[in-house]
Motif scaffolding. Sequence first.
Motif, short mmCIF file in Angstrom:
data_model
loop_
_atom_site.label_atom_id
_atom_site.label_comp_id
_atom_site.label_asym_id
_atom_site.label_seq_id
_atom_site.Cartn_x
_atom_site.Cartn_y
_atom_site.Cartn_z
N GLY A 117 1.26 1.14 5.90
CA GLY A 117 0.23 2.33 5.82
C GLY A 117 -0.33 2.71 7.34
O GLY A 117 -1.08 3.76 7.26
N VAL A 118 0.19 2.19 8.30
CA VAL A 118 -0.16 2.54 9.76
C VAL A 118 0.60 3.85 10.34
O VAL A 118 0.09 4.01 11.32
CB VAL A 118 -0.16 1.45 10.73
N GLY A 119 1.60 4.25 9.77
CA GLY A 119 2.57 5.17 10.20
C GLY A 119 3.51 4.75 10.72
O GLY A 119 4.27 5.59 11.61
N LYS A 120 4.15 3.83 10.62
CA LYS A 120 5.26 3.04 11.06
C LYS A 120 6.60 3.87 10.89
O LYS A 120 7.43 4.15 11.94
CB LYS A 120 5.59 1.67 10.69
N SER A 121 6.84 4.47 9.69
CA SER A 121 7.89 5.10 9.44
C SER A 121 7.94 6.57 10.04
O SER A 121 9.05 7.01 10.39
CB SER A 121 8.26 5.38 7.87
N THR A 122 6.82 7.24 9.91
CA THR A 122 6.70 8.45 10.37
C THR A 122 6.83 8.34 11.99
O THR A 122 7.59 9.19 12.68
CB THR A 122 5.13 8.80 10.02
N ASN A 275 -1.18 5.00 16.73
CA ASN A 275 -1.37 6.16 15.58
C ASN A 275 -2.56 6.54 15.09
O ASN A 275 -3.43 5.58 14.78
CB ASN A 275 -0.17 5.79 14.57
N PRO A 312 -1.94 11.77 17.48
CA PRO A 312 -3.15 12.14 16.96
C PRO A 312 -3.02 12.11 15.30
O PRO A 312 -1.84 12.19 14.84
CB PRO A 312 -3.40 13.72 17.11
N LEU A 313 -4.06 12.05 14.77
CA LEU A 313 -4.11 12.12 13.24
C LEU A 313 -3.95 13.62 13.06
O LEU A 313 -5.10 14.50 13.28
CB LEU A 313 -5.37 11.52 12.60
N HIS A 314 -3.08 14.25 12.23
CA HIS A 314 -3.17 15.75 12.09
C HIS A 314 -2.16 15.97 10.90
O HIS A 314 -1.05 15.32 10.23
CB HIS A 314 -2.35 16.55 13.42
N ILE A 317 1.41 16.62 10.68
CA ILE A 317 2.22 15.55 10.66
C ILE A 317 2.54 14.87 9.42
O ILE A 317 3.95 14.56 8.73
CB ILE A 317 1.64 14.36 11.65
N ARG A 318 1.56 14.92 8.56
CA ARG A 318 1.58 14.25 7.10
C ARG A 318 2.67 15.01 6.38
O ARG A 318 3.46 14.78 5.63
CB ARG A 318 0.35 13.94 6.45
N SER A 321 6.17 15.19 7.55
CA SER A 321 6.91 13.93 6.98
C SER A 321 7.12 13.83 5.63
O SER A 321 8.23 13.33 5.07
CB SER A 321 6.57 12.84 7.82
N ASP A 322 6.08 14.42 4.99
CA ASP A 322 6.31 14.21 3.39
C ASP A 322 7.40 15.17 2.73
O ASP A 322 7.86 14.80 1.74
CB ASP A 322 4.70 14.03 2.67
P1 ADP Z 1 4.12 2.94 7.20
O1 ADP Z 1 5.59 3.31 7.45
O2 ADP Z 1 3.42 2.31 8.13
O3 ADP Z 1 3.98 2.37 5.69
P2 ADP Z 1 4.11 5.77 6.94
O4 ADP Z 1 4.65 6.35 8.05
O5 ADP Z 1 4.69 6.03 5.45
O6 ADP Z 1 3.43 4.55 7.05
O7 ADP Z 1 2.76 6.73 6.61
C1 ADP Z 1 1.88 6.67 5.87
C2 ADP Z 1 1.26 7.93 5.36
O8 ADP Z 1 0.39 8.44 6.42
C3 ADP Z 1 2.30 9.12 5.29
O9 ADP Z 1 1.86 10.06 4.18
C4 ADP Z 1 2.30 9.66 6.53
O10 ADP Z 1 2.94 11.27 6.39
C5 ADP Z 1 1.06 9.73 7.06
N1 ADP Z 1 0.79 9.77 8.43
C6 ADP Z 1 1.50 8.71 9.38
N2 ADP Z 1 1.06 9.31 10.60
C7 ADP Z 1 0.58 9.97 10.59
C8 ADP Z 1 -0.39 11.14 11.51
N3 ADP Z 1 -0.34 10.56 12.96
N4 ADP Z 1 -1.29 12.24 11.03
C9 ADP Z 1 -1.22 12.46 9.82
N5 ADP Z 1 -0.69 11.52 8.87
C10 ADP Z 1 0.20 10.54 9.07
#
Ligand code: ADP
Length: 364
Positions: A117-122, A275, A312-314, A317-318, A321-322
């Motif tokens: 949940g830290v944004g590794k895949s993103t 992130n 940044p948290l923006h 991005i979410r 990526s979704d």
């Molecule tokens: P992980 O791979 O660490 O489990 P994800 O990449 O799936 O995490 O990210 C978890 C959620 O957070 C997703 O919905 C993604 O779109 C969102 N997210 C990740 N990085 C950011 C960011 N910098 N700003 C906004 N949302 C983000």
Amino acid sequence: MTISRDEVLAALERVPDPSGRGSVVAAGRIAGLMVKDGHVAFSIEIDPAEAAALEPLRATCEKAVMALPRVLSVTAVLTAHRDTPPQRPPQGAGQQPKPNAIPGVSKVIAVASGKGGVGKSTTSVNLAIGLSRLGLKVGLLDADIYGPSIPRMLGLSGKPRTTAAKKLVPMEAYGLKAMSIGLLVPEDQAVIWRGPMVMSAIGQLLSEVDWAPLDVLVIDLPPGTGDAQLTLVQRAPLAGAVIVSTPQDIALIDAKKGLAMFQKVEVPVLGIVENMSYFICPHCGGRSDIFSHGGARETAAQLGVDFLGEIPLHMSIREHSDDGRPIVALAPESPQAEAYMALAREVAARIETAGRPAPRITFA
Ligand code: ADP
């Protein structure tokens, strides 16, 4: 009542082994049997040379189990890991030979995080697209068996094709070659796999996918630092690793565990990226440090590893990526994409030199 292990084994007892040594169970072929809520997974141990000849046996075993009442899905894979090292990874490098390089792939890097949940895949997706925008040929391997999200983030679906030489053809998106465990098995089945099955599947994704030619292959690792991750890190011929963390302390503690994992197997850590470092308001564009921004930079300094940048948290991005349109591809000029491009430049500069022997100094 859901199906039990014993019922599955009893069904497999009725499948004769091609060696003539009784059933596949009696012949000791069935390993890693997992039964969960009607989903069944197991591996069938074979000699690698028998893979093509034993494919019908795999199908027969699957059918035998699928015929049982209350079975919702069956995944059987052929594995050849009898002669491979034990599941429990050794404590240090040195004790295990270095994994083989992947032909035609210059550098392999892993993106890791201490927790989910830290944004590794993103980060993996946008970093990979960023590297490709820098002119590199890039592949992205989603090895996150606990939640393969790369197909969704890249808008990919369907089953990958195979070549005449029985290699899997990676899918293409945004200039990347991509392959995910999520394209091969349904998500709910991947999670019930156990160590040996996961390792064999990941090994196949590295060696039996037509990756070449690539300048860099980015592997999105499963979150965490357990045995599965450690073994994976040992199996892939890694030139380096990027650790993703959020600024909160707890995530940083986890990032330290990630660092320790790579040190244990002597994989160089290219650095830490923070992130969700600060918040950019999607309406006014104003910036606020809602978390204690900067924690990863301090941790990196304390631990003597490089700090690779802040994302940044923006909202964009979410959202993107979704819905399968990563920000670096969709809006490359945006400040958010620029943050990923800066990360890509830092990573590219480091992989240039990673894994290369130290230069020899000659005296005239
Ligand atoms: P992980 O791979 O660490 O489990 P994800 O990449 O799936 O995490 O990210 C978890 C959620 O957070 C997703 O919905 C993604 O779109 C969102 N997210 C990740 N990085 C950011 C960011 N910098 N700003 C906004 N949302 C983000």
